[in-house]
Structure formats: C-alpha cells, structure tokens
Write an enzyme that holds these catalytic residues in place. Structure first.
Site, short mmCIF file in Angstrom:
data_model
loop_
_atom_site.label_atom_id
_atom_site.label_comp_id
_atom_site.label_asym_id
_atom_site.label_seq_id
_atom_site.Cartn_x
_atom_site.Cartn_y
_atom_site.Cartn_z
CG ASP A 92 -33.98 9.57 52.30
OD1 ASP A 92 -33.64 8.72 51.45
OD2 ASP A 92 -35.10 9.62 52.80
CE1 TYR A 179 -34.03 -6.95 50.98
CE2 TYR A 179 -34.49 -9.27 50.52
CZ TYR A 179 -33.58 -8.25 50.82
OH TYR A 179 -32.25 -8.54 50.94
CE LYS A 183 -31.90 -6.26 48.22
NZ LYS A 183 -30.78 -5.27 48.20
#
Length: 281
Positions: A92, A179, A183
């Site tokens: 991870d 998301y 970004k």
C-alpha cells in the site's frame, strides 16, 4: 462506498476498424503513434512508478524501462510482479514502511518518480462521509507529496516528478467530487514543488489525461452507444490508450524537458478546447 483501485488497470481497446485504435488502422483523427524506440536517456538512474500493475502506471513503467531507467514498480496488486524488466514492490503506497522499502530497492540514483495512483468515492456531495474524502485524498494526493518529498531527500541531484492528474481537475462530473478535488490538488502540488524544490534541480509536472480506455471504464467503451457518446466529446474522434499518456510522462521525466517545471499538460485529444455549448444537440 469507497473504491480504491491500485492503479488505472490496463486493457487496450479492441482493434475496432474505423475508430483509429489499432496501430495503422484508419479512423477519425488519425491513429495513436507507435511507441518510440528504446533509448538511453535515463540510463544510470532509478525510476519509481506508483500504480504500476496496470493501465497508465504499467505503460509508464514499461516506457521508462525502454528509456534505460532501472524501474521500481510499486502496486498493492501482485500482478505488478508480471511486468518484465522491473523490480516489483508490492504494498500500500500510503504505508511509510513501503515507501522506504521501495526507495531502498533502487540500485541506481533515484531520479524519477511517476505517481499514477487514484481512488474514488462515487456519491452525491451531500451524502459523502468524511472517511471517504480522507481515503481518496490520502491515496490520490497526500501520497504524491510523501513520495515526492522522499525522492528529494534521496536523489542528491537533478530529478523529475511526474504526477498523473486528469481533466477532472478542470471540470466536474456529478458524483465524483473527491476524485476531482484530488486531481486538482496535484496541479497545485506541482506548482508548490516547482517553487520549493526547483532550486535543488527537482522538477515536478502533471499529465492530465482525458478518457483513457482501461479496465475500470471498460463498461463505457465496450458499450457501442456509450462509446459513441465518449468519442463525440473528443475532437480527435478516437479513444486514447495508456501508451500515449506514457509517452508524455517519459518526456517530462527525461532530459528533453529539462526546463519544464510546475505545469500541467492536458493529453485529452482536444476535449478541453471545446466550448460546452457545441456539444448540446
């Protein structure tokens, strides 16, 4: 529910005649370029690629290896071990012990980092839970800072950080707020890194793909009606494949982009250039 895929998992679109996806196949907007031949421009350095088990990350790992880099491919998906010619590290990316283990695996000076990780929590804004935000931002944004900072501590010389962003940094889609925020944060991070790490010779830039045909969105490009709708939004009139993103990432990672720092490069077939009203029937 938060989905945390290890990477943008790869699947090259089927070679459908007429949409320009197969090398050499005719189609609107031309065809994807064939990958450049091998080079030695990154010989003598190590490149760490996060999210390398598939999709964009996998394509970046392969392309950097073709440029002569000693690639350390990192992913929590054990499939990363199947990549040829790389040193695979499974785990991870938000685990600090994995970070140290990956950089310790480098057999040459670490000089390139490609961050191709993402997470999603698809829900309306009013229904998102704080933990969903934390998971998306930890993997998609905070880890980019952590791995970049470690590169700066270890590189002892010029280096390049390439962050795989998205056109979602410029426009919103319903139900995908975390998301998009992650970004967009990568672009701000690149500017901050360029400002603070530039004097040490470390460059940081973002590649912002549009719609790229990978497994996680295969339900869209495999459905004929949905595929046509996607293609209509992109002036080149064809799907992008991960190798096209990897070509830009390799350029930003290498010496040919030696004075490019703190910028975001859309690789979207011209989608951001289109005025919204032109897509209204």
């Amino acid at each position: 529910m938060t989905a945390r895929p290890p990477a943008e998992t790869a699947h090259r679109p089927p070679d459908t005649p007429g949409d320009g996806n197969a090398p050499g196949a005719p189609g609107p907007g031309g065809t994807p370029p064939r990958p450049c031949s091998s080079s030695t421009e990154l010989a003598g350095v190590s490149a760490v690629v996060l999210g390398a088990a598939g999709g964009i990350g996998s394509a970046c790992a392969v392309r950097l290896a073709a440029c002569g880099a000693q690639v350390v491919a990192v992913d929590r998906d054990p499939a990363v071990r199947d990549l040829p010619g790389v040193a695979a590290v499974v785990g991870d990316a938000t685990d600090p012990s994995l970070l140290a283990r990956a950089y310790d695996t480098c057999t040459a000076r670490p000089a390139v980092l490609v961050h191709a990780l993402l997470a999603e929590a698809r829900a309306p804004l009013s229904e998102l839970a704080p933990q969903q935000w934390r998971e998306v931002l930890d993997l998609g944004l905070v880890s980019a800072w952590q791995w970049g900072a470690e590169l700066v501590r270890r590189c002892a010389g010029p280096a390049s950080i390439v962050l795989i962003g998205s056109v979602h940094a410029h426009g919103a889609a319903p139900g995908m707020a975390p998301y998009a925020v992650a970004k967009a944060g990568l672009t701000a991070l690149a500017r901050a890194a360029a400002t603070e790490w530039g004097p040490a010779g470390v460059r940081c830039n973002v590649v912002e793909p549009g719609f790229v045909a990978v497994d996680r969105n295969a339900h869209r490009w495999r459905d004929p009606a949905e595929r046509r709708r996607v293609l209509a939004a992109y002036p080149l009139g064809r799907l992008c494949v991960p190798e096209e993103i990897a070509e830009v990432a390799a350029f930003l990672a290498g010496p040919r982009s030696s004075y490019v720092n703190g910028v975001a490069v859309p690789v979207d077939g011209g989608a951001l250039a289109v005025l919204p009203e032109t897509n209204i029937p």
